[in-house]
Design a protein around this motif. Sequence first.
Motif, PDB file in Angstrom:
ATOM      1  N   ARG A  69       0.843  -1.200   0.000  1.00 13.36           N
ATOM      2  CA  ARG A  69       0.000   0.000   0.000  1.00 13.36           C
ATOM      3  C   ARG A  69       0.878   1.251   0.000  1.00 13.36           C
ATOM      4  NH1 ARG A  69      -4.900   0.842   1.047  1.00 13.36           N
ATOM      5  NH2 ARG A  69      -4.441   2.612   2.401  1.00 13.36           N
ATOM      6  N   ASN A  70       0.326   2.323  -0.521  1.00 14.66           N
ATOM      7  CA  ASN A  70       1.071   3.579  -0.583  1.00 14.66           C
ATOM      8  C   ASN A  70       0.230   4.697   0.020  1.00 14.66           C
ATOM      9  OD1 ASN A  70       2.896   5.605  -1.206  1.00 14.66           O
ATOM     10  ND2 ASN A  70       2.919   5.208  -3.424  1.00 14.66           N
ATOM     11  N   GLY A  71       0.907   5.650   0.637  1.00 13.33           N
ATOM     12  CA  GLY A  71       0.193   6.803   1.167  1.00 13.33           C
ATOM     13  C   GLY A  71       1.158   7.844   1.683  1.00 13.33           C
ATOM     14  N   PRO A  72       0.662   9.077   1.859  1.00 16.65           N
ATOM     15  CA  PRO A  72       1.516  10.137   2.392  1.00 16.65           C
ATOM     16  C   PRO A  72       1.874   9.843   3.839  1.00 16.65           C
ATOM     17  CG  PRO A  72      -0.751  10.926   2.093  1.00 16.65           C
ATOM     18  CD  PRO A  72      -0.707   9.524   1.578  1.00 16.65           C
ATOM     19  N   LEU A 152       1.935  -0.250  -8.286  1.00 18.16           N
ATOM     20  CA  LEU A 152       1.615  -1.087  -9.450  1.00 18.16           C
ATOM     21  C   LEU A 152       2.727  -2.106  -9.628  1.00 18.16           C
ATOM     22  CD1 LEU A 152      -0.098  -1.602 -12.078  1.00 18.16           C
ATOM     23  CD2 LEU A 152       1.457  -0.006 -13.228  1.00 18.16           C
ATOM     24  N   MET A 153       2.348  -3.360  -9.727  1.00 13.70           N
ATOM     25  CA  MET A 153       3.321  -4.420  -9.989  1.00 13.70           C
ATOM     26  C   MET A 153       3.223  -4.793 -11.470  1.00 13.70           C
ATOM     27  SD  MET A 153       5.568  -6.322  -8.366  1.00 13.70           S
ATOM     28  CE  MET A 153       5.232  -6.951  -6.722  1.00 13.70           C
ATOM     29  N   VAL A 154       4.348  -4.737 -12.170  1.00 16.78           N
ATOM     30  CA  VAL A 154       4.373  -5.112 -13.587  1.00 16.78           C
ATOM     31  C   VAL A 154       5.517  -6.102 -13.787  1.00 16.78           C
ATOM     32  CG1 VAL A 154       4.537  -4.304 -15.973  1.00 16.78           C
ATOM     33  CG2 VAL A 154       3.572  -2.790 -14.224  1.00 16.78           C
ATOM     34  N   ASP A 155       5.166  -7.326 -14.101  1.00 12.36           N
ATOM     35  CA  ASP A 155       6.170  -8.353 -14.386  1.00 12.36           C
ATOM     36  C   ASP A 155       7.212  -8.448 -13.261  1.00 12.36           C
ATOM     37  OD1 ASP A 155       7.275 -10.367 -15.949  1.00 12.36           O
ATOM     38  OD2 ASP A 155       8.626  -8.994 -16.995  1.00 12.36           O
ATOM     39  N   GLY A 156       6.716  -8.437 -12.031  1.00  8.56           N
ATOM     40  CA  GLY A 156       7.604  -8.583 -10.881  1.00  8.56           C
ATOM     41  C   GLY A 156       8.317  -7.321 -10.460  1.00  8.56           C
ATOM     42  N   ARG A 157       8.055  -6.206 -11.158  1.00  4.89           N
ATOM     43  CA  ARG A 157       8.682  -4.923 -10.795  1.00  4.89           C
ATOM     44  C   ARG A 157       7.634  -4.040 -10.122  1.00  4.89           C
ATOM     45  NH1 ARG A 157      12.057  -3.302 -16.203  1.00  4.89           N
ATOM     46  NH2 ARG A 157      12.683  -1.527 -14.891  1.00  4.89           N
ATOM     47  N   LEU A 428      -9.150  -4.775  -0.863  1.00  3.20           N
ATOM     48  CA  LEU A 428      -8.945  -5.359  -2.195  1.00  3.20           C
ATOM     49  C   LEU A 428      -9.443  -6.796  -2.253  1.00  3.20           C
ATOM     50  CD1 LEU A 428      -5.260  -4.231  -2.908  1.00  3.20           C
ATOM     51  CD2 LEU A 428      -7.380  -3.071  -3.563  1.00  3.20           C
ATOM     52  N   PHE A 429      -9.795  -7.222  -3.459  1.00  5.76           N
ATOM     53  CA  PHE A 429     -10.162  -8.626  -3.695  1.00  5.76           C
ATOM     54  C   PHE A 429      -8.887  -9.461  -3.870  1.00  5.76           C
ATOM     55  CE2 PHE A 429     -14.784  -8.676  -4.779  1.00  5.76           C
ATOM     56  CZ  PHE A 429     -15.040  -7.322  -4.760  1.00  5.76           C
ATOM     57  N   THR A 486      -2.028  -2.851  -3.781  1.00  2.00           N
ATOM     58  CA  THR A 486      -2.170  -3.975  -4.704  1.00  2.00           C
ATOM     59  C   THR A 486      -1.784  -5.239  -3.955  1.00  2.00           C
ATOM     60  OG1 THR A 486      -1.653  -4.731  -6.952  1.00  2.00           O
ATOM     61  CG2 THR A 486       0.213  -3.967  -5.641  1.00  2.00           C
ATOM     62  N   PHE A 487      -2.327  -6.352  -4.409  1.00  7.34           N
ATOM     63  CA  PHE A 487      -1.974  -7.629  -3.791  1.00  7.34           C
ATOM     64  C   PHE A 487      -1.272  -8.475  -4.849  1.00  7.34           C
ATOM     65  CE2 PHE A 487      -2.526 -12.014  -2.485  1.00  7.34           C
ATOM     66  CZ  PHE A 487      -2.177 -11.943  -1.144  1.00  7.34           C
ATOM     67  N   ALA A 488      -0.071  -8.907  -4.533  1.00  7.60           N
ATOM     68  CA  ALA A 488       0.703  -9.748  -5.456  1.00  7.60           C
ATOM     69  C   ALA A 488       0.683 -11.175  -4.927  1.00  7.60           C
ATOM     70  CB  ALA A 488       2.137  -9.232  -5.553  1.00  7.60           C
TER      71      ALA A 488
END
Length: 490
Positions: A69-72, A152-157, A428-429, A486-488
């Motif tokens: 999770r992200n936040g200020p 955001l997770m994209v291809d493990g990044r 999140l789901f 996001t959940f990975a």
Amino acid sequence: MNMTRRSLIAALGASAGAATLAGHGLAAVPGMPDWQVGYANAPVEGFAPRAMDLISGRLPDGFEGTFYRNGPAWFRYGSETTGHWFDGDGMVQRIALGGGKAVHSGQFVATTKHRMEQAAQRFLAPGFGTAGDASYPVASADDVNAANTSVLMVDGRLHALWEAGSAVELDPDTLETRGIRTWRDDLKGMPFLAHPKVEPDGTIWNLAVNGPHVGIYKINPAGGVERFDMVNLGAAPYIHDWAITARHLILIVQPWLVDRFVPPIVNALEWRPEEGLKLLIIDKDDMSRRRWAEVDGHAFFHTGAAWEDASGAIHVDIALYPEPYMGPGGGTNLMEGRYVPGEDEADGLLSRIIVEADGRARIESTGIGGEFPVVHPAFHGLGRRFTALIGGHSPGRPGARRVSLMDWQTGGASHFDYGAGRMAEEHLFVAKPGGRSERDAWLIGTVLNITSGRSEVHVLDLADISAGPVASFAARYAWPLGFHGTFAPA
Ligand SMILES: [Fe+2]
């Protein structure tokens, strides 16, 4: 509602005592109300990995993955307070779940803004609600990038996102900042909105908002840019979120318009409800095919998702407000321990905008109050049954206390109320392993327990969220409230 389980969670959470804050570095400000800990500075060195305590239930078998999770998380230097909640430096929280356990860690994103301001021990960069210091060098949007809105997770990044600057890549294990992500050389420094839309096959669509000119990214699951197109909206609305269906992109022009590009941006936004809420619907396969629809003027921050039915009608889940909030004043108050209902917070209503194939459009409200609508990621852009959101108020305190699940099929909703002593965040789901239906899922969400001064993570079963969490963990400290995650899966 299962009062026994809820009472048990409350009792166990409270037993840790508010004193836990003192020993763990979260800089609660003396004299502030208890909820203000959600807007307090996090330790600048971050949170090293530490096991959370299981306080109720047990983590379901097969629940394995990492919740980011992200936040200020930085709001004040001495007596100086940042101009808006949205301008605090981003900190990414990481909760690794599996084998019945949960381990939390957190790190600030090492942006230019964060490094420069920490070195100077004062606020310098202009922002959404902050004028900034004239001496601060701003050569590009990334000099003021707070990287504080989503991940955001994209291809493990892993990436920390902000709405007006680049994505910032982080190590997904240590959360160490790797640097600005350039998706394609010619798009270096191009903004990357904090609300990318990820199709079930991993294709990512996102916007680059620059006044009336909006770029549209199409990125494949490996992170390669497949195309980048520009549209001119003819106006410069506040764009925080948008929507896609399987066939269309939907850019939403709310009548909250930027009339000059001078920070703080919030002061440059003008509310013109008579101009209506407009939707620009673009064919994904032929972006020259565009059409507009319009409904009555409303403000919004978040959509859930959209889809199209057999008749060609487009449905957009959205949390709508009669007018904007979190404008001038809103956001600053929270930093300073004041809560002004209507200014710092207003009742959004989960609604659906329906655009018929012939272009007629209307709003249908569910009457369910809340924000942060979220859908099952395997059904994003597709016909589906559920939307989760958080809502409900505790008297005199900001934030949500309840998680709700809207069932569009029945028109009803189920709820779980965490109680007046807790502030709930986006849920999140998470698909169950081997699950095939939308219903084969859990919800996961973080909650700040202001009674105990501990941050918690809860897992609920979609089969019956009103029964309360099936597993609840608490850290031995609190971290500030955030926005999106996001959940990975493991
Ligand atoms: Fe958002």
